[in-house]
Design an enzyme around this catalytic site. Structure first.
Site, PDB file in Angstrom:
ATOM      1  N   ASP A   1      35.285 -16.334 -33.582  1.00 26.49           N
ATOM      2  CA  ASP A   1      35.471 -14.994 -34.146  1.00 26.49           C
ATOM      3  C   ASP A   1      35.326 -13.905 -33.081  1.00 26.49           C
ATOM      4  O   ASP A   1      34.394 -13.938 -32.268  1.00 26.49           O
ATOM      5  CB  ASP A   1      34.423 -14.787 -35.252  1.00 26.49           C
ATOM      6  CG  ASP A   1      34.562 -13.440 -35.927  1.00 26.49           C
ATOM      7  OD1 ASP A   1      35.627 -13.192 -36.515  1.00 26.49           O
ATOM      8  OD2 ASP A   1      33.621 -12.633 -35.854  1.00 26.49           O
TER       9      ASP A   1
ATOM     10  N   GLU B   1      39.792 -15.650 -31.587  1.00 31.07           N
ATOM     11  CA  GLU B   1      40.309 -14.413 -32.160  1.00 31.07           C
ATOM     12  C   GLU B   1      39.902 -13.316 -31.189  1.00 31.07           C
ATOM     13  O   GLU B   1      38.729 -13.207 -30.824  1.00 31.07           O
ATOM     14  CB  GLU B   1      39.698 -14.124 -33.538  1.00 31.07           C
ATOM     15  CG  GLU B   1      40.303 -12.865 -34.150  1.00 31.07           C
ATOM     16  CD  GLU B   1      39.333 -12.042 -34.987  1.00 31.07           C
ATOM     17  OE1 GLU B   1      39.794 -11.090 -35.625  1.00 31.07           O
ATOM     18  OE2 GLU B   1      38.129 -12.345 -34.994  1.00 31.07           O
TER      19      GLU B   1
ATOM     20  N   PHE C   1      51.680  -9.973 -33.511  1.00 32.33           N
ATOM     21  CA  PHE C   1      52.717 -10.613 -34.315  1.00 32.33           C
ATOM     22  C   PHE C   1      52.558 -10.205 -35.777  1.00 32.33           C
ATOM     23  O   PHE C   1      53.504  -9.774 -36.432  1.00 32.33           O
ATOM     24  CB  PHE C   1      52.632 -12.140 -34.164  1.00 32.33           C
ATOM     25  CG  PHE C   1      53.708 -12.875 -34.931  1.00 32.33           C
ATOM     26  CD1 PHE C   1      54.872 -13.286 -34.308  1.00 32.33           C
ATOM     27  CD2 PHE C   1      53.560 -13.166 -36.285  1.00 32.33           C
ATOM     28  CE1 PHE C   1      55.875 -13.950 -35.000  1.00 32.33           C
ATOM     29  CE2 PHE C   1      54.543 -13.830 -37.002  1.00 32.33           C
ATOM     30  CZ  PHE C   1      55.709 -14.227 -36.354  1.00 32.33           C
TER      31      PHE C   1
ATOM     32  N   HIS D   1      42.697 -13.587 -43.756  1.00 31.98           N
ATOM     33  CA  HIS D   1      41.588 -12.999 -44.532  1.00 31.98           C
ATOM     34  C   HIS D   1      41.334 -11.550 -44.128  1.00 31.98           C
ATOM     35  O   HIS D   1      40.997 -10.715 -44.951  1.00 31.98           O
ATOM     36  CB  HIS D   1      40.318 -13.844 -44.358  1.00 31.98           C
ATOM     37  CG  HIS D   1      39.644 -13.624 -43.047  1.00 31.98           C
ATOM     38  ND1 HIS D   1      39.971 -14.331 -41.905  1.00 31.98           N
ATOM     39  CD2 HIS D   1      38.673 -12.756 -42.672  1.00 31.98           C
ATOM     40  CE1 HIS D   1      39.222 -13.911 -40.900  1.00 31.98           C
ATOM     41  NE2 HIS D   1      38.432 -12.960 -41.339  1.00 31.98           N
TER      42      HIS D   1
END
Lengths: 591, 591
Positions: free
Chosen positions: A262, A299, A326, A392
C-alpha cells in the site's frame, strides 16, 4: 543488510513457544500467560531483543507482554488477536495446517488477471469462508488471482483494512489465521493465485501500541497519518525488520503468492538502501530457500520507475506497480468528470499515452499537483503496470461510493472492460465490476473511540472538498454503510448484468488464448487516437496472430478506417455490441 | 524537466533591466526604484512570474519588490545587497567585467588539489582582494583549486557562510560581485580553479523573506533548520528553478569551475526526478552551451553512491562527493578520540578500508547512528571521493575549534598529510593546515537579532553535548572569536611550520608528477594494515612507476617487511623524517 531476526511468538511442535520482542526502552520485559496468569521473564539479547522459550506454551495460549512490571500490551508482532486489538494475543501454530497445495504452480505475472475484493463485503458472511464458497463463480469468470484488501487485525469488525494495527495478525472477524490458510489453499486448488494487500506506511489509529515498545516512528517526516514510521532514523533496522518479517510470514506460512504494498510513497526512506529494495532482497532470499517465486507489487503515487527498475539500473527491483494514470485517463474520458485529480485528465490522447507507455505524467507538468511529475516508463515491460477501471480507492473514495455503472452508460462499461483486459498491462477488476454491481462501495469503520469516530467523519468531508460532490456523506461508523457496500450478485437474476458478465468472460477468455495478450510487447504495440471519431485503435503486433481492438468512445456509431500498416487479413473475434452482450446488434464485417 | 526561467534583475547594456520574480500569492507586484522612488508595476505571466523591463534602470540601481502595495522586500534572487540583508537590492551588470581568462583551461577532477578557505579569516583584510594578494603563496604551495566557503549574502559581516539568505548575492563585506569576479579571474591567471560552496538545503535565520513570496518551504519534511525547502511538493518547480538559476549564475557569469553542494542529505526530495539529477542535467546543458566543463561535488551524510553514480545506473551523475568516513578514520586513529561520531572509528582496518574503497560504512551497522548505514562504493572511481584530514566543519564544529596540531604530534601531522595527498582520492586541505596553523577555527556569527544570537549560543552547546569537551565555548557573536580564527601565517618565521609546509609542497609535487597518482586506479590499489607494527602500506600499482607509501601510525620506529607481490626495484622519493621536514633524520634505504 540490516539486522533481521524473527519476532513474535514462534511455536515449534514438541519444543514450545519462543517469544521475541524488540523493546529498546524497557528495563524488564515479561510474557504474561493469561490462561494461568503465569509470568515468564524475558532475557535481553543484542539490540534490545527480549526473548524466552516457554516449553509449556502451545497454540491458542493467550498472552500479553509486560513492560517494566507495569504496562501490559498485546504483542506488536502478534499473529492473532482473537478478542480484538485491545485484548491479549494468541500463540498460532504454522506447523499443523493441512496444506493440499503441494502441486500448485505459481503463475508468472503475465498470467495474472486480478480480482480485487474486500473480505467483509464480498460475501454475505463477510469471511474467508464466504469467499471459498464463491470461488466457483470466480473460476467461471476466468480470473487467475484474487487480491485481498488488508486482513491485518483492526479495531471492530468493519474496516477497509488500512486501519490495521497488528500487521501480522489475521483479523478475527474474517476467520483468523486458520480461515486465511483455508482460503489460500482453496484458491490454489481452484488454480487461483492470492495477492495480499499489506500496509507498511502507517498503522491504524486505534489499538496501535507500538510507541510503548520503542521508536517505531520518526520526527523527520510528516505523513497524512501523522509522524512517519521510522525507516531511516536511529533504530530503524528493527522497524524495517518488523515489516520484513511480516512479508516473509505471509509468503512462507500462509502460501500467499504476491504482496500488494500500500502507498509506498508514504514509506519515507532517504537512506542509501531504500526499505523497498531491502524487502525485495529478503523476499528473493526466501524464494531461494523455498524454491518458489514471489511477486511484489507497489501502489505508488510517484510515477517513479525506480520502484520497478532492476537493481542494476538503480531500481528497487519490484515486479510491478499500479498505474493510477491509466485509471484516471479512462475514468475522466468516460465520465467527463473534471474535478479533483481528474482535472489532469480527460483527453483521448492521454488514454492513448497511458495505453502505450503506462504513465501519462512521465515528466510533464501536472496542473492538479502544481508540479512537474513522474518519470519515463517507455523502457518498462507492460506487465509491470497493474491497471483497472475501478478499484476500492477510486470507487470508495467518492463521497457516495458510486461504481462506474452509476456514472456511465452500459456501452461504456464494455469499453472500460475492453480497455483494461485488452491492454498490454496486468489487468485488475474490482469485485462486482464484472456484472455491473450497483451497490456502492462506501468508506466504513467500526472504531470504539468516540473522538476518533468524529475525527474520521470530519476527515472524510475534507477529502471530498476538492471534488464538487453535493449532499451528505454516509456515516462511516454506521453498520448500514457497511451493509450497503455488500455485493448483490444481481447477475443471477438480471439479464443485463449477466450479459455484461458474459462479455467480461469473453474478454478474459480472449486474453488467455491470444498470444498477443499472453505475451504482450509494448514495443510492438500501436495505439492511435482519432479525435474526429473519438475512436481508439489498439493493435498488438508482437506475437502472431495480431490483435486489433477498436474502442468507440463517442456515443454513436462511427465509420472508421482500419490503420493501414497492419495488413488486411482480419477476423472478428469479439464484438461488444452483439445481443448476447446486451448490445444493439449492429453488424460488423466478420473478416 | 521542470519549469525553468531566469529570475531577478537582468541587465542588458543598451536595453535596460528586466525584473522577474515568482510571487504566486500576490495580486500585485511592483518594483520600487529607491534612487528616485519610482514604481514599476510588474505584469503577471504564466505560473505567477511577475515581470517588467525598465529601460532606464542600469547597474547599481537600488530596488525593492513591493507585494500587494504593502510589503517591501529585497529581491530573493538579488545579485547584490550592498547595504546588507534587510536593505534594498542592487542591479548588477554581468556584461562589462573585463575577463582575462579566455585561455583558461578547466582542470579535470583528477588534477584537483583543493584548498578550502574562508574569505573572512584567510587574510587580514577578510576580502576577495585579500585572497588575490596571497595567491602567490598558494601557487608556491602547489594546490590547483581553491574552495570558497559560501559567499552568499548573510546578516552582518562575520559568518561561516551557511547563514546566507540571498543565494545569488555576493556578500558585501567580502567585496561583492565585482570582488568575486576579480578573484576568479586572478585564480585562473594563476592556474588555479575555483570551487564555490553553495547551500541549497536551507536559508539562514536572519534576512530570509522567502515566505513572503510563496511556498518555498514544505510541511512534508523537518530538518535541523525547521521546515524543509520545497523540492517536491506543490509549486516546487519554481523553488527548484530558484536554486538551479543560482548554480547557472555562478558558472556562467562568475566563471566558477565547480560547485560544492552543502549537505545534500537535507535536500529532501522523494519525487521521481531528484533535484540533484535535474541540477546536474541543467549544468550539463550549460556546458554544451558554453563549451566548458563544470564539476558538481556533493557534501553528503548518506554514504550513498546514488549521488555520484551515472544516470544509467540510476544515479544523479554528480562528479564527486566528500567522504566523511575517510576523515573520521584518520582523525580517530591519530587522536584516539572516541566520543560523538568518532566512536564509530579508531581502528587501523577502518582506515585501510577507507583508503581502499572511499567509505568505511558501506552497509555496515553504525553504533553511533544506531542503524545500518551506507552503500558499497567499490565500483566508483577514486576521483569521486573528496578527502581531507581537516576541514571547516571538522575543525570548527569542535567546541574550541582546535586544528590537528593541537591534538597530535608533529610527526602525525605529516602522516595525515601523506594519507590525504597520496590517497587515490581527490585531496583537500583546509587553509593553514599546510604549515600547522595553531589558531583555532571557531564558529562565529554577527546577527543583529538578540534572541537569535542567544538561540545560536544555546544551539552550539547542545551540539557539543555528544562530545566530552570540557569548559566554556567561545561566544559565536563576539568579534574576538572571529579574529582569533584568522590565519597567522606562522611559517614565515617559525622553522617547524616552514618545514611542515615544505613537506606538503613535496607531497603535492609528488602527487602531480607521479602517474600512479595523477591517474589513480582504485582497482589496482593495494592497502595493507599491519596491526602489530601499526604500519599501513599503500601501493599504487596502476600506472608505472608504482608508488609504495608506508605510514607508521605507532609512535615509535618500526621494522617492516615490504609487501612481497609488488617486486623489488624501489627508489626512495620522499621521506617525512628527513631533517628538512622537521624530522629526526632516521635513515631509510634509498632503494
Amino acid at each position: 543488510m540490516s539486522i533481521t531476526r524473527e519476532i513474535g511468538a514462534h511455536y515449534t511442535p514438541g519444543k514450545g513457544t519462543l517469544f521475541t520482542v524488540w523493546a529498546p526502552t524497557a528495563t524488564q520485559v515479561d510474557v504474561v500467560l493469561k490462561d494461568n496468569d503465569k509470568i515468564i521473564p524475558l532475557q535481553q539479547e543484542a539490540f534490545h531483543y527480549w526473548t524466552a522459550l516457554s516449553e509449556e506454551t502451545g497454540p491458542g495460549a493467550r498472552y500479553t507482554l509486560r513492560l517494566d512490571e507495569d504496562m501490559e500490551r498485546p504483542d506488536p508482532a502478534s499473529h492473532f488477536q482473537p478478542d480484538g486489538v485491545h485484548e491479549p494475543s494468541a500463540v498460532v501454530s504454522h506447523a499443523d495446517f493441512n496444506w493440499t497445495d503441494k502441486h500448485w504452480k505459481p503463475l508468472p505475472l503475465e498470467q495474472y488477471i486480478i480480482y480485487e475484493l474486500h473480505v467483509g463485503t464480498f460475501s454475505e458472511e463477510g469471511t474467508f469462508q464466504g469467499i471459498i464458497e464463491k470461488l466457483p463463480e470466480l473460476v467461471d469468470l476466468g480470473i487467475t488471482a484474487i487480491e485481498l484488501m488488508p486482513v491485518a487485525a483492526f479495531a471492530g469488525s468493519r474496516n477497509w483494512g488500512y486501519d490495521g494495527v497488528y500487521p501480522s495478525a489475521v483479523q478475527n472477524s474474517y476467520g483468523g489465521p486458520e480461515g486465511l490458510k483455508k482460503l489460500v489453499d482453496a484458491c490454489h486448488a481452484a488454480g487461483i493465485a492470492v495477492v495480499l494487500d499489506v500496509v507498511y506506511n502507517h498503522l491504524g489509529p486505534e489499538g496501535n501500541y507500538l510507541n510503548d515498545f520503542g521508536p517505531y516512528f520518526t520526527n523527520k517526516y510528516n505523513t497524512p497519518w501523522g509522524k512517519a514510521l521510522n525507516f531511516d532514523d536511529a533504530h530503524s533496522d528493527h522497524v524495517r525488520n518488523f515489516f520484513i518479517q511480516n512479508a516473509l510470514l505471509w509468503l512462507r506460512d500462509y502460501h500467499i503468492d504476491a504482496l500488494r504494498l500500500d502507498a509506498v510513497h508514504a514509506i519515507l526512506d532517504t537512506g542509501a538502501k531504500h526499505f523497498l529494495l531491502e524487502l525485495q532482497e529478503q523476499v528473493e532470499h526466501l524464494e531461494q530457500q523455498l524454491g518458489r517465486p514471489f511477486i511484489l507489487i507497489a501502489e505508488s503515487d510517484l510515477n517513479d520507475v525506480r520502484i520497478i527498475n532492476p537493481v542494476e539500473k538503480g531500481g528497487f527491483g519490484l515486479a510491478a506497480q499500479w498505474s493510477d494514470d491509466f485509471h484516471h485517463a479512462v475514468h475522466a474520458l468516460l465520465t467527463s468528470e473534471d474535478s479533483g485529480y481528474y482535472s489532469d485528465f480527460g483527453k483521448l490522447e492521454q488514454l492513448q499515452k497511458a495505453l502505450q507507455h503506462g504513465f501519462v505524467y512521465d515528466g510533464l507538468y501536472s496542473e492538479h499537483r502544481k508540479r512537474t511529475f513522474g518519470s519515463d516508463a517507455t523502457a518498462n515491460p507492460a506487465r509491470q503496470f497493474v491497471v483497472c477501471s475501478q478499484n476500492h480507492d477510486q470507487v470508495g473514495n467518492r463521497m457516495l461510493g458510486e461504481r462506474l455503472p452509476q456514472l456511465v452508460s452500459y456501452d461504456m462499461l464494455k469499453v472500460a472492460a475492453g480497455l483494461v483486459l485488452l491492454s498490454p498491462f496486468t489487468p485488475m477488476l474490482f469485485m462486482g465490476e464484472e456484472y455491473g454491481e450497483e451497490n456502492p462501495f462506501l468508506y466504513f469503520v467500526s472504531h470504539s473511540d468516540k473522538d476518533l469516530v468524529e475525527a474520521v467523519r470530519n476527515g472524510r468531508k475534507e477529502e471530498f472538498s476538492a471534488f464538487a460532490w453535493q449532499g451528505e456523506a454516509p456515516d462511516p461508523q454506521s453498520e448500514e454503510t457497511f451493509n450497503q457496500s455488500k455485493l448483490q450478485r444481481t447477475y443471477e437474476h438480471s439479464e443485463k448484468h449477466r450479459q455484461l458478465r458474459d462479455f467480461y468472460k469473453a474478454l478474459i477468455r480472449l486474453r488467455k488464448s491470444a498470444p498477443a495478450l499472453t505475451r504482450p510487447d509494448k514495443a510492438r504495440l500501436h495505439v492511435a487516437a482519432d479525435s474526429h471519431t473519438q475512436v481508439l485503435h489498439l493493435i498488438h503486433s508482437g506475437e502472431s496472430p495480431y490483435l486489433y481492438a477498436l474502442f468507440n468512445i463517442s456515443n454513436q456509431p462511427q465509420k472508421i478506417k482500419v490503420v493501414k500498416e497492419v495488413g488486411a487479413a482480419w477476423k472478428l473475434v469479439l464484438h461488444s455490441d452483439e445481443n448476447r452482450y446486451g448490445g444493439a446488434g449492429i453488424a460488423l464485417p466478420q473478416e
